[in-house]
Design an enzyme around this catalytic site. Sequence first.
Site, PDB file in Angstrom:
ATOM      1  N   ARG A  92      -8.885   1.455   9.257  1.00 18.47           N
ATOM      2  CA  ARG A  92      -8.455   0.082   9.483  1.00 18.47           C
ATOM      3  C   ARG A  92      -9.476  -0.697  10.291  1.00 18.47           C
ATOM      4  O   ARG A  92      -9.280  -1.885  10.543  1.00 18.47           O
ATOM      5  CB  ARG A  92      -7.149   0.124  10.273  1.00 18.47           C
ATOM      6  CG  ARG A  92      -5.992  -0.589   9.545  1.00 18.47           C
ATOM      7  CD  ARG A  92      -4.800  -0.332  10.366  1.00 18.47           C
ATOM      8  NE  ARG A  92      -3.624  -1.049  10.123  1.00 18.47           N
ATOM      9  CZ  ARG A  92      -2.544  -0.512   9.542  1.00 18.47           C
ATOM     10  NH1 ARG A  92      -2.585   0.671   9.007  1.00 18.47           N
ATOM     11  NH2 ARG A  92      -1.437  -1.202   9.494  1.00 18.47           N
ATOM     12  N   ARG A 134      -0.015  -9.013  13.273  1.00 14.87           N
ATOM     13  CA  ARG A 134      -0.619  -7.962  12.448  1.00 14.87           C
ATOM     14  C   ARG A 134      -1.548  -8.562  11.390  1.00 14.87           C
ATOM     15  O   ARG A 134      -2.572  -7.982  11.063  1.00 14.87           O
ATOM     16  CB  ARG A 134       0.475  -7.115  11.782  1.00 14.87           C
ATOM     17  CG  ARG A 134       1.249  -6.283  12.795  1.00 14.87           C
ATOM     18  CD  ARG A 134       2.485  -5.680  12.202  1.00 14.87           C
ATOM     19  NE  ARG A 134       2.190  -4.628  11.254  1.00 14.87           N
ATOM     20  CZ  ARG A 134       3.057  -4.171  10.354  1.00 14.87           C
ATOM     21  NH1 ARG A 134       4.262  -4.698  10.271  1.00 14.87           N
ATOM     22  NH2 ARG A 134       2.712  -3.197   9.553  1.00 14.87           N
ATOM     23  N   LYS A 172       0.827  -1.210   0.000  1.00 15.44           N
ATOM     24  CA  LYS A 172       0.000   0.000   0.000  1.00 15.44           C
ATOM     25  C   LYS A 172       0.862   1.262   0.000  1.00 15.44           C
ATOM     26  O   LYS A 172       0.618   2.173  -0.765  1.00 15.44           O
ATOM     27  CB  LYS A 172      -0.919   0.046   1.240  1.00 15.44           C
ATOM     28  CG  LYS A 172      -1.919  -1.074   1.340  1.00 15.44           C
ATOM     29  CD  LYS A 172      -2.856  -0.870   2.518  1.00 15.44           C
ATOM     30  CE  LYS A 172      -2.177  -0.831   3.873  1.00 15.44           C
ATOM     31  NZ  LYS A 172      -1.573  -2.109   4.291  1.00 15.44           N
ATOM     32  N   ARG A 193      11.953  -2.374  10.690  1.00 11.96           N
ATOM     33  CA  ARG A 193      10.968  -1.874  11.657  1.00 11.96           C
ATOM     34  C   ARG A 193      10.710  -2.943  12.715  1.00 11.96           C
ATOM     35  O   ARG A 193      10.597  -4.110  12.389  1.00 11.96           O
ATOM     36  CB  ARG A 193       9.653  -1.568  10.932  1.00 11.96           C
ATOM     37  CG  ARG A 193       9.479  -0.110  10.606  1.00 11.96           C
ATOM     38  CD  ARG A 193       8.377   0.095   9.610  1.00 11.96           C
ATOM     39  NE  ARG A 193       7.107  -0.499  10.030  1.00 11.96           N
ATOM     40  CZ  ARG A 193       5.993  -0.415   9.299  1.00 11.96           C
ATOM     41  NH1 ARG A 193       5.999   0.228   8.150  1.00 11.96           N
ATOM     42  NH2 ARG A 193       4.878  -0.964   9.715  1.00 11.96           N
ATOM     43  N   ARG A 251      11.915  -6.457   4.151  1.00 11.67           N
ATOM     44  CA  ARG A 251      11.589  -5.032   4.084  1.00 11.67           C
ATOM     45  C   ARG A 251      12.566  -4.200   4.916  1.00 11.67           C
ATOM     46  O   ARG A 251      12.933  -4.560   6.026  1.00 11.67           O
ATOM     47  CB  ARG A 251      10.161  -4.803   4.589  1.00 11.67           C
ATOM     48  CG  ARG A 251       9.780  -3.340   4.575  1.00 11.67           C
ATOM     49  CD  ARG A 251       8.328  -3.153   4.341  1.00 11.67           C
ATOM     50  NE  ARG A 251       7.565  -3.186   5.581  1.00 11.67           N
ATOM     51  CZ  ARG A 251       6.289  -2.823   5.644  1.00 11.67           C
ATOM     52  NH1 ARG A 251       5.647  -2.435   4.564  1.00 11.67           N
ATOM     53  NH2 ARG A 251       5.648  -2.876   6.783  1.00 11.67           N
TER      54      ARG A 251
HETATM   55  P1  AMP Z   1       1.410   0.678   8.916  1.00  9.44           P
HETATM   56  O1  AMP Z   1       2.656   1.436   8.640  1.00  9.44           O
HETATM   57  O2  AMP Z   1       0.216   1.223   8.170  1.00  9.44           O
HETATM   58  O3  AMP Z   1       1.569  -0.803   8.694  1.00  9.44           O
HETATM   59  O4  AMP Z   1       1.066   0.881  10.469  1.00  9.44           O
HETATM   60  C1  AMP Z   1       1.954   0.460  11.480  1.00  9.44           C
HETATM   61  C2  AMP Z   1       1.228   0.334  12.812  1.00  9.44           C
HETATM   62  O5  AMP Z   1       0.672   1.611  13.170  1.00  9.44           O
HETATM   63  C3  AMP Z   1       0.046  -0.612  12.822  1.00  9.44           C
HETATM   64  O6  AMP Z   1       0.423  -1.971  13.035  1.00  9.44           O
HETATM   65  C4  AMP Z   1      -0.774  -0.054  13.982  1.00  9.44           C
HETATM   66  O7  AMP Z   1      -0.201  -0.386  15.231  1.00  9.44           O
HETATM   67  C5  AMP Z   1      -0.604   1.443  13.788  1.00  9.44           C
HETATM   68  N1  AMP Z   1      -1.633   2.010  12.890  1.00  9.44           N
HETATM   69  C6  AMP Z   1      -1.421   2.605  11.676  1.00  9.44           C
HETATM   70  N2  AMP Z   1      -2.575   3.013  11.129  1.00  9.44           N
HETATM   71  C7  AMP Z   1      -3.553   2.658  12.005  1.00  9.44           C
HETATM   72  C8  AMP Z   1      -4.976   2.775  12.013  1.00  9.44           C
HETATM   73  N3  AMP Z   1      -5.631   3.346  10.991  1.00  9.44           N
HETATM   74  N4  AMP Z   1      -5.642   2.296  13.079  1.00  9.44           N
HETATM   75  C9  AMP Z   1      -5.005   1.731  14.120  1.00  9.44           C
HETATM   76  N5  AMP Z   1      -3.674   1.574  14.184  1.00  9.44           N
HETATM   77  C10 AMP Z   1      -2.944   2.024  13.141  1.00  9.44           C
END
Ligand code: AMP
Length: 210
Positions: free
Chosen positions: A88, A167, A13, A156, A123
């Site tokens: 989400r 996740r 994404k 990360r 990654r």
């Molecule tokens: P991402 O980079 O989008 O994979 O997000 C990394 C982490 O940030 C996720 O595993 C969640 O812990 C948190 N996070 C990001 N976006 C959201 C969201 N819309 N709702 C809840 N937690 C989020």
Amino acid sequence: MKLILLGAPGAGKGTQAEILSRMCSIPTISTGNILRAAMKNGTPIGLKAKEYVESGKLVPDDVIIGIVRERLAEPDCEKGYILDGVPRTIPQAQALEDEGVEIDTALSIEISDEEIIRRMSGRRTCSSCSATFHVVSNPPKVQGICDVCGGELIIRKDDAPETVKARLEVYHAETEPLKDFYKSRGKLISVENQPTIEATTEVIMKALGL
Ligand code: AMP
């Protein structure tokens, strides 16, 4: 264009959002990047988010809704935007709707869990600007160094294998139901992940009629 990118963590994404953002000259809003920046800067939101992010759990909806509300009010969002990683959960999607945010399309990138696990292990993320690379499919020009800003590339914490599995579970339980949410509103488009970034961009562009 007001676009939501849906898909499992590691579906691509973020990468596709950046490409589309450049092509369409509209900003990408990534709650993951906003949260990581807040954590790095030690802001109150960052301190609150840290334990959730690092264990692969979702940050509470009220925190996310506040972040998105503030970001969408900025002037660069007037002509459209790409939401990457948000909403989400159904309550987040509902909150956006309740605030009058009208989305044109929710585009879901479909990919198997096995492929995600394989991918996430390679990654690398820039510790400075959050650009992402992959040791095999999208390597940086210089190993360990970000092509975009010269920052250090790191793994990360939430890309560790156990956290990736957590996740994925959260994705299937909390986020995947959003596909039905947007399908029932006639806004869902699904595309299959392709073997390369370029090929995936191509199927997305076609699906969006760009
Ligand atoms: P991402 O980079 O989008 O994979 O997000 C990394 C982490 O940030 C996720 O595993 C969640 O812990 C948190 N996070 C990001 N976006 C959201 C969201 N819309 N709702 C809840 N937690 C989020």
